[in-house]
Design a protein around this motif. Structure first.
Motif, PDB file in Angstrom:
ATOM      1  N   ALA A  78       0.702  -1.157   0.059  1.00 29.06           N
ATOM      2  CA  ALA A  78       0.086  -0.058   0.063  1.00 29.06           C
ATOM      3  C   ALA A  78       1.057   1.389  -0.024  1.00 29.06           C
ATOM      4  N   GLN A  79       1.739   1.320   0.782  1.00 25.19           N
ATOM      5  CA  GLN A  79       2.835   2.323   0.880  1.00 25.19           C
ATOM      6  C   GLN A  79       3.441   2.683  -0.507  1.00 25.19           C
ATOM      7  N   GLU A  80       4.178   1.614  -1.204  1.00 28.08           N
ATOM      8  CA  GLU A  80       4.548   1.623  -2.288  1.00 28.08           C
ATOM      9  C   GLU A  80       3.541   2.127  -3.488  1.00 28.08           C
ATOM     10  N   HIS A  81       2.233   1.730  -3.443  1.00 30.64           N
ATOM     11  CA  HIS A  81       1.178   1.975  -4.372  1.00 30.64           C
ATOM     12  C   HIS A  81       1.233   3.450  -4.300  1.00 30.64           C
ATOM     13  N   SER A  82       0.901   4.038  -2.771  1.00 27.19           N
ATOM     14  CA  SER A  82       0.865   5.322  -2.624  1.00 27.19           C
ATOM     15  C   SER A  82       1.926   6.156  -3.191  1.00 27.19           C
ATOM     16  N   SER A  83       3.087   5.807  -2.890  1.00 27.11           N
ATOM     17  CA  SER A  83       4.587   6.528  -3.556  1.00 27.11           C
ATOM     18  C   SER A  83       4.201   6.527  -5.044  1.00 27.11           C
ATOM     19  N   ALA A  84       4.153   5.700  -5.786  1.00 25.43           N
ATOM     20  CA  ALA A  84       3.906   5.605  -6.921  1.00 25.43           C
ATOM     21  C   ALA A  84       2.873   6.513  -7.495  1.00 25.43           C
ATOM     22  N   GLU A  85       1.756   6.853  -7.073  1.00 24.36           N
ATOM     23  CA  GLU A  85       0.748   7.420  -7.344  1.00 24.36           C
ATOM     24  C   GLU A  85       1.085   8.951  -6.972  1.00 24.36           C
ATOM     25  N   VAL A  86       1.857   9.234  -6.253  1.00 25.50           N
ATOM     26  CA  VAL A  86       2.322  10.502  -5.579  1.00 25.50           C
ATOM     27  C   VAL A  86       2.984  11.177  -6.758  1.00 25.50           C
ATOM     28  N   LEU A  87       4.193  10.205  -7.342  1.00 21.70           N
ATOM     29  CA  LEU A  87       5.110  10.525  -7.996  1.00 21.70           C
ATOM     30  C   LEU A  87       4.809  10.561  -9.498  1.00 21.70           C
ATOM     31  N   SER A  88       3.832   9.735  -9.659  1.00 20.80           N
ATOM     32  CA  SER A  88       2.929   9.832 -10.970  1.00 20.80           C
ATOM     33  C   SER A  88       2.550  11.180 -11.421  1.00 20.80           C
ATOM     34  N   ARG A  89       1.466  11.823 -10.196  1.00 17.66           N
ATOM     35  CA  ARG A  89       1.019  13.003 -10.375  1.00 17.66           C
ATOM     36  C   ARG A  89       2.193  14.162 -10.428  1.00 17.66           C
ATOM     37  N   ALA A  90       3.088  13.902  -9.741  1.00 20.97           N
ATOM     38  CA  ALA A  90       4.107  15.136  -9.744  1.00 20.97           C
ATOM     39  C   ALA A  90       5.164  14.935 -11.214  1.00 20.97           C
ATOM     40  N   SER A  91       5.086  13.828 -11.693  1.00 22.69           N
ATOM     41  CA  SER A  91       5.872  13.645 -12.996  1.00 22.69           C
ATOM     42  C   SER A  91       4.929  14.313 -14.091  1.00 22.69           C
ATOM     43  N   GLU A  92       3.623  14.197 -13.958  1.00 22.84           N
ATOM     44  CA  GLU A  92       2.834  14.598 -14.911  1.00 22.84           C
ATOM     45  C   GLU A  92       2.754  16.231 -14.980  1.00 22.84           C
ATOM     46  N   LEU A  93       2.832  16.576 -13.654  1.00 26.70           N
ATOM     47  CA  LEU A  93       2.912  17.913 -13.817  1.00 26.70           C
ATOM     48  C   LEU A  93       4.076  18.705 -14.354  1.00 26.70           C
ATOM     49  N   CYS A  94       5.207  17.933 -14.226  1.00 22.42           N
ATOM     50  CA  CYS A  94       6.627  18.508 -14.779  1.00 22.42           C
ATOM     51  C   CYS A  94       6.278  18.166 -16.331  1.00 22.42           C
ATOM     52  N   LYS A  95       5.780  17.144 -16.693  1.00 29.50           N
ATOM     53  CA  LYS A  95       5.885  17.195 -18.112  1.00 29.50           C
ATOM     54  C   LYS A  95       4.881  18.176 -18.968  1.00 29.50           C
ATOM     55  N   GLN A  96       3.878  18.554 -17.864  1.00 26.35           N
ATOM     56  CA  GLN A  96       3.015  19.669 -18.656  1.00 26.35           C
ATOM     57  C   GLN A  96       3.752  20.767 -18.615  1.00 26.35           C
ATOM     58  N   HIS A  97       4.731  21.174 -17.743  1.00 25.81           N
ATOM     59  CA  HIS A  97       5.512  22.228 -17.867  1.00 25.81           C
ATOM     60  C   HIS A  97       6.767  22.250 -18.694  1.00 25.81           C
ATOM     61  N   MET A  98       6.884  21.028 -19.477  1.00 23.32           N
ATOM     62  CA  MET A  98       8.170  20.606 -20.220  1.00 23.32           C
ATOM     63  C   MET A  98       9.398  20.885 -19.378  1.00 23.32           C
ATOM     64  N   ILE A  99       9.423  20.261 -17.946  1.00 18.60           N
ATOM     65  CA  ILE A  99      10.587  20.413 -17.246  1.00 18.60           C
ATOM     66  C   ILE A  99      11.050  18.740 -17.072  1.00 18.60           C
ATOM     67  N   LYS A 100      12.292  18.656 -17.254  1.00 20.99           N
ATOM     68  CA  LYS A 100      12.749  17.254 -16.716  1.00 20.99           C
ATOM     69  C   LYS A 100      13.040  17.206 -15.434  1.00 20.99           C
ATOM     70  N   ALA A 101      12.305  16.040 -15.102  1.00 19.57           N
ATOM     71  CA  ALA A 101      12.529  15.893 -13.393  1.00 19.57           C
ATOM     72  C   ALA A 101      12.838  14.549 -13.100  1.00 19.57           C
ATOM     73  N   GLU A 102      13.574  14.404 -11.942  1.00 16.06           N
ATOM     74  CA  GLU A 102      13.902  13.168 -11.506  1.00 16.06           C
ATOM     75  C   GLU A 102      13.059  12.801 -10.343  1.00 16.06           C
ATOM     76  N   THR A 103      12.777  11.548 -10.047  1.00 18.31           N
ATOM     77  CA  THR A 103      11.979  11.291  -8.885  1.00 18.31           C
ATOM     78  C   THR A 103      12.643  10.323  -7.955  1.00 18.31           C
ATOM     79  N   MET A 104      12.405  10.406  -6.945  1.00 18.02           N
ATOM     80  CA  MET A 104      13.089   9.316  -5.834  1.00 18.02           C
ATOM     81  C   MET A 104      12.104   9.188  -4.672  1.00 18.02           C
TER      82      MET A 104
END
Length: 167
Positions: A78-104
């Motif tokens: 459940a924690q891994e799923h939650s982390s993946a969901e949070v980082l997916s939303r964050a990555s999508e925001l970065c893509k919308q702004h055309m910013i290359k992002a690293e997640t961890m």
């Protein structure tokens, strides 16, 4: 400039990320860049998972009960799923702004792990959201943003979400 943005499940942290993407001069992904010349990430988004603590009940009359391995596995998934969901939303925001992002994802006490990540990565700026706790709640509950502001070795930008119009 190395920028680290800490995100969690709260809308406030995603607002802080969006604010950073809109207002901090970060290099945008170029569509014409050759494949051989990989651009470094403009921003690093970090999510901290709380460490798993063995839930148990101590009954003074009966035995101490520990969580089964199946329960522990379920919580970790459940924690891994939650982390993946949070980082997916964050990555999508970065893509919308055309910013290359690293997640961890790191595991531990969020306050300490965010500060530790800034030190290990030699970050130039740490961006964190604020839940807008009052002084009394912050004193009892603690504040990640307050801790980071006092312990990080780099500048810390605390982004407060706009006040809701329905209050």
């Amino acid at each position: 400039m190395k920028v680290l943005v800490a995100v969690d499940e709260s809308e406030g942290s995603l607002y802080a990320l969006q604010w950073a993407l809109q207002n901090i001069p970060l290099h945008r992904q170029s569509t014409a860049a050759p494949v051989e010349e990989e651009e470094p990430p403009a921003i690093t988004v970090v999510h901290v998972q709380l460490p798993f603590q063995q839930p148990y009940t101590a009954n003074p009359v009966g035995p101490v009960l520990f969580a089964t391995p199946a329960v522990m596995d379920s919580v970790k998934k459940a924690q891994e799923h939650s982390s993946a969901e949070v980082l997916s939303r964050a990555s999508e925001l970065c893509k919308q702004h055309m910013i290359k992002a690293e997640t961890m994802v790191v595991r531990g006490n969020p306050k300490e792990m965010i500060v530790e990540a800034t030190e290990q990565m030699n970050v130039d700026l740490l961006v964190v959201g604020s839940r807008g706790l009052g002084q009394i709640k912050r004193a009892f509950l603690g504040s990640v943003s307050d801790y980071c502001a006092h312990h990080a070795t780099c500048p810390v930008l605390i982004v407060r979400p706009p006040k809701s119009s329905n209050k």
